[in-house]
Scaffold this active site. Sequence first.
Site, PDB file in Angstrom:
ATOM      1  CE1 TYR A 145       0.527   0.911   4.498  1.00  0.00           C
ATOM      2  CE2 TYR A 145      -0.334  -1.325   4.640  1.00  0.00           C
ATOM      3  CZ  TYR A 145       0.303  -0.249   5.224  1.00  0.00           C
ATOM      4  OH  TYR A 145       0.710  -0.318   6.530  1.00  0.00           O
ATOM      5  CB  CYS A 146       1.147   4.368   0.515  1.00  0.00           C
ATOM      6  SG  CYS A 146       1.559   6.121   0.278  1.00  0.00           S
ATOM      7  N   PRO A 147       2.657   2.645  -2.463  1.00  0.00           N
ATOM      8  CG  PRO A 147       2.333   1.811  -4.623  1.00  0.00           C
ATOM      9  CD  PRO A 147       1.588   2.233  -3.381  1.00  0.00           C
TER      10      PRO A 147
END
Length: 278
Positions: A145-147
């Site tokens: 997540y949120c790369p």
Amino acid sequence: MKSILQQPIWRYYDQSISAKQRSPLESFATDDTLCQLVGQLVSPPTIRTWVHEASVVLGIQDHRLPYVQQGMDLLESRGYQPIVRNSGGLAVVLDEGILNISIVLSEQMDSLSINDGYDVMVDLVKGLFPEVAEKIEAYEIVGSYCPGSYDLSIEGKKFAGISQRRLRQGVAVQIYLCIEGSGSQRAALIRDFYEESLQQEETKFNYPQIVPEVMASLSELVDLHLTVEGVVIRLQQLLHRLAGEVHPESFHDEELTLYGFYLKRVFERNAKMLERHE
């Protein structure tokens, strides 16, 4: 360890306990306040530690999801408070097993490139965990997540993400460090949020396809007994090695006035975001 971490004075603001029951929006206002104070050379360079109870911070793109209200309802049903932030970035999890660290520096004397800002934080994290420093890598972990290009991982499993905030010649480099608990369970929560918020509808923006197995906490990755409290102590010890002086300081009266300004602004912007959705 890069010389930028070796300062004559570090101000240290520890909210790893005091911020727990407060809204994450208060932390954003705190970092904005520190950005101005440090950026304008009113305060020395500052490191702040902060922890919040179970919350999920959503960015602007998350708030544009077609069924975002259902997604937010899902988060609440799982015990996580959704917070909308008027900024870029995507959904991240905050809870008591995650330690957030902000490094706040001034650009008034020397400019700091985006990559240099990220590198300062990478160096700090490697200094915090010398036992595994050589294993820590910085590159985008697809499926997390949120790369981002400065995801921190060990053997392909992400345990931290870094972002930056720039304001009034101040730079706040912020990291969330998953110390305790299950990284894959946190990732599964965000996967479920996106599935509920998209419901297979096509969107112009490509939201991350989350693979929970690519995320882990440091406790799961290294053969060390790590706790949030213990890592805070590691940080304090590291600061004393890096700095001529360490000043443990919260906001004093004049700074609290400025904090009140930024706090009002953060909450007003959050309210406007929620109004637009309704």
